[in-house]
Each structure stands twice: as structure tokens, then as C-alpha cells.
Design an enzyme around this catalytic site. Sequence first.
Site, PDB file in Angstrom:
ATOM      1  N   TYR A 142       0.728  -1.258  -0.001  1.00  0.00           N
ATOM      2  CA  TYR A 142       0.001  -0.080   0.049  1.00  0.00           C
ATOM      3  C   TYR A 142       0.769   1.367  -0.054  1.00  0.00           C
ATOM      4  O   TYR A 142       0.271   2.406  -0.112  1.00  0.00           O
ATOM      5  CB  TYR A 142      -1.004   0.104   1.127  1.00  0.00           C
ATOM      6  CG  TYR A 142      -2.295  -0.722   0.804  1.00  0.00           C
ATOM      7  CD1 TYR A 142      -2.351  -2.241   0.938  1.00  0.00           C
ATOM      8  CD2 TYR A 142      -3.369   0.020   0.648  1.00  0.00           C
ATOM      9  CE1 TYR A 142      -3.292  -2.871   0.683  1.00  0.00           C
ATOM     10  CE2 TYR A 142      -4.592  -0.598   0.493  1.00  0.00           C
ATOM     11  CZ  TYR A 142      -4.604  -1.806   0.518  1.00  0.00           C
ATOM     12  OH  TYR A 142      -5.840  -2.631   0.284  1.00  0.00           O
ATOM     13  N   LYS A 195       2.028 -15.684   3.830  1.00  0.00           N
ATOM     14  CA  LYS A 195       2.216 -16.487   2.626  1.00  0.00           C
ATOM     15  C   LYS A 195       3.801 -16.807   2.849  1.00  0.00           C
ATOM     16  O   LYS A 195       4.497 -16.689   1.697  1.00  0.00           O
ATOM     17  CB  LYS A 195       1.583 -15.955   1.500  1.00  0.00           C
ATOM     18  CG  LYS A 195       1.580 -16.699  -0.002  1.00  0.00           C
ATOM     19  CD  LYS A 195       0.678 -17.723   0.085  1.00  0.00           C
ATOM     20  CE  LYS A 195       0.889 -18.681  -1.158  1.00  0.00           C
ATOM     21  NZ  LYS A 195       0.150 -19.962  -1.345  1.00  0.00           N
TER      22      LYS A 195
HETATM   23  C1  IPM Z   1     -10.569  -0.938   2.660  1.00  0.00           C
HETATM   24  C2  IPM Z   1     -10.932  -0.242   1.381  1.00  0.00           C
HETATM   25  C3  IPM Z   1      -9.479   0.340   1.262  1.00  0.00           C
HETATM   26  C4  IPM Z   1      -8.561  -0.522   1.365  1.00  0.00           C
HETATM   27  C5  IPM Z   1      -9.672   1.092  -0.120  1.00  0.00           C
HETATM   28  C6  IPM Z   1     -10.807   1.874  -0.324  1.00  0.00           C
HETATM   29  C7  IPM Z   1      -8.576   1.924  -0.511  1.00  0.00           C
HETATM   30  O1  IPM Z   1     -11.053  -1.412   0.800  1.00  0.00           O
HETATM   31  O2  IPM Z   1     -10.747  -0.293   3.838  1.00  0.00           O
HETATM   32  O3  IPM Z   1     -10.430  -2.216   3.106  1.00  0.00           O
HETATM   33  O4  IPM Z   1      -7.965  -1.171   0.348  1.00  0.00           O
HETATM   34  O5  IPM Z   1      -7.592  -0.637   2.253  1.00  0.00           O
END
Ligand code: IPM
Length: 367
Positions: A142, A195
Site C-alpha cells: 500500500y 504466505k
Molecule cells: C478498505 C478499503 C480500502 C483499502 C480502499 C478503499 C483503499 O478497501 O478499507 O478495506 O484497500 O484498504
Amino acid sequence: MRIAIIGGDGTGPEVAAEGLKVLEAVAEKVGFRYETKEFNLSGDRYLQAGGDPKVPSIPVIHDSEIQELRTFDAIYLGAVGHPDIAPGILEKGLLLKLRFTLDQYINLRPVKLYPGVWTPLKDKGSDDIDFVVVRENTEGIYTGMGGVQYKDTPQEVSTQINCTTRFGAERAIRYAFEFCRRRNSRKRMVTLVHKTNVLTYAGDTWFRAFNEIGEKEYPDIKRDYNHVDACCMWFVKNPEHYDVLVTDNIFGDIITDLAAIIQGGLGVAAGGNLNPKGVSMYEPMGGSAPKYTGKNVINPIAAIAAMAMLLRETGSHSNDAQLTEAGNRVEAAIMAVTPMMKSQAAGQMGYSTTQVGDLVVRAVRQS
Ligand code: IPM
Ligand code: MN
């Protein structure tokens, strides 16, 4: 307590209003005071301010607004998402931006099948589906590290780096063990999900951190490990196996959607983006649901459950027993109301959005 409110887009403001109604009732019941302040942050505002719907062109949230949010005890979010805005703009510009800058390093997702709520799992009931996923919330794939080279040529190459740090894994793991102690269920078990058979570097960092911390600091808690693919199978076949799970960012994202559906869907699932020493943000998992906007049909239970979490976690982070009690009362009130509802799906509840909120308020008052 001071709470920042971000109603956001679509049905976000409608469900947040029900959570706030319940907050008012429980504050009166338990006897604490609070203030709220609304922040106008949404896809709508981005467009109105001249933001390009195709590419990020202006900030979705300004640094000065983030600075102000830092001064609150908690943030309560309805939903942010706009059908006309390209994927990624609001997610990166608001949700991920807040997670990263406020260092909300835990994504806490309780998975509990409330009484009377339908689950797609045959032969499973409320006793079987009751666990909590602790998702690392600031690292992994992320972070946005990586890039693309030779774009739009046959040689196009892209990388998306799984940035894993021992520090990040450790703090998520410790949070999970602490949470498990606090939860004190019969199982007293933390399951690490990764994993390790393929991600032999990142998985190994998690695996060693998990076992070393568990052995030294939490000998009273049982340790368990699942590969993420197997975990998906067990969620469906044996959800009763689980107590507390800890996992990295992307695996946590994926397994918590599976978990949401077995607990009755997006109408009931709530989550928290936590910084136990900073400002945390609580939200229903469902999106802005444009097609239901303004119809008074969306399910507010998830938003009310997010309010229960806000109270309980703020209480536990600040050692405030009154807030913890308030959170528990709201959750008990939800459990008194779900059996009265026909369904947890929008438009099929047997009640409107505001009526469900009223029922929870009444249950809080009678508690
Ligand atoms: C969540 C959502 C977010 C994520 C998105 C909207 C960026 O899916 O909070 O799980 O992927 O973390
Ligand atoms: Mn998700």
C-alpha cells in the site's frame, strides 16, 4: 471527548447521522460529554473545487485540515466515494493519506455475526462467527513504492513493492497479542496469516517476529499460523476456529471482505483505523452506495457499530472506563435490534434507515 465527523459522499452522511443519534443517547445514559465538528471532505467537494475527475489535480484534503484533525480524540467517517471520480483519486487522496499521515497503523475489523443476522454459511450461527482481524495498515504494497517503465510499449514493466519492516510487523503483532489478552475469550489464540511458502522474505520477517514476541512476551497466548489462501477456506468451513488474527496490509484487505460477508455483509461490518497513541478513525465498511442515496433505505447498523468501536477503543486507549462502557452498551443495543430486522440488506430491513437508528436509541435508553 471531541469527535471530528466526516459524513462524506452518498449515503455516508445518512448513516453517520444515525451513529450520532445513538452517541447522544448513550452519552446521556452513561453521563459523559462530548463535542463534534463536521468536516466537509468528499468527492463532491473535490469536484466542486475544480478537481479533475480523471487524474488527481488538487488536494482532496488540505494539510491544514489534517493538522486540525490531529487535535481531535477520534474521527468518525460515513463514506467517501464518487461514481464520477476515477479509482484511486479519493482512496489515495483521502483514506490512505489519513492512514499514513496520522500513522493509523492498525486496521481493526471485528467479525461478529449478530443475533438474527443471516449468514451465507450453512449451519453456522452467532456462536461460530466471532473473531477479530488485526490488519497492518501503513505498509506492504500500500505504500505506493515502485513504478512503471516503458509505459505503453510492448516492453512495459511495472513493480509494486511489498515494503515490510520489522518495526511495522512488530507493532501490529504486539497490538494483536494485547488485544487478545484484553478480549480474553476461551480460545486465547492469535493466528498469523501470511504466505511464508512463497513470500519467503517478507513472510519470514513476520513469522520470526510473531514467534519471538509471542514466546517472550505473551506465553499465555496460543500461537497459530495460516497461509492466506488456506485461511480463506477456513473462514468458510470452520470460522469458529478463530479468535484474533494478525496479518499484513493486502492480505488483511482481502480476508476482511470475505469476513464481512460471513458476518452478514456490508450493512453490518465496521472497522477502525487506529493509532493507539494518536487519532483513530472509525467507519462502516460499506461505500457511499450512490443508488440508495437520500432514500432512507440504507442500513445504518455498520455505522452504529463503528460508533460502538469508537467509544470502546477510545476508552481503552485513554483508560476511560465510561467510554468503554458506552461502547459496550451500544453494541448490546445493536444485538437487541438485529433480531427485529427482516434483513440487513438496503431496502429490505423492514424499517427505514432512521427507524433502525431509533430502535437502537430506544434499546440504549432501556439498557
Ligand atoms: C478498505 C478499503 C480500502 C483499502 C480502499 C478503499 C483503499 O478497501 O478499507 O478495506 O484497500 O484498504
Ligand atoms: Mn478493503
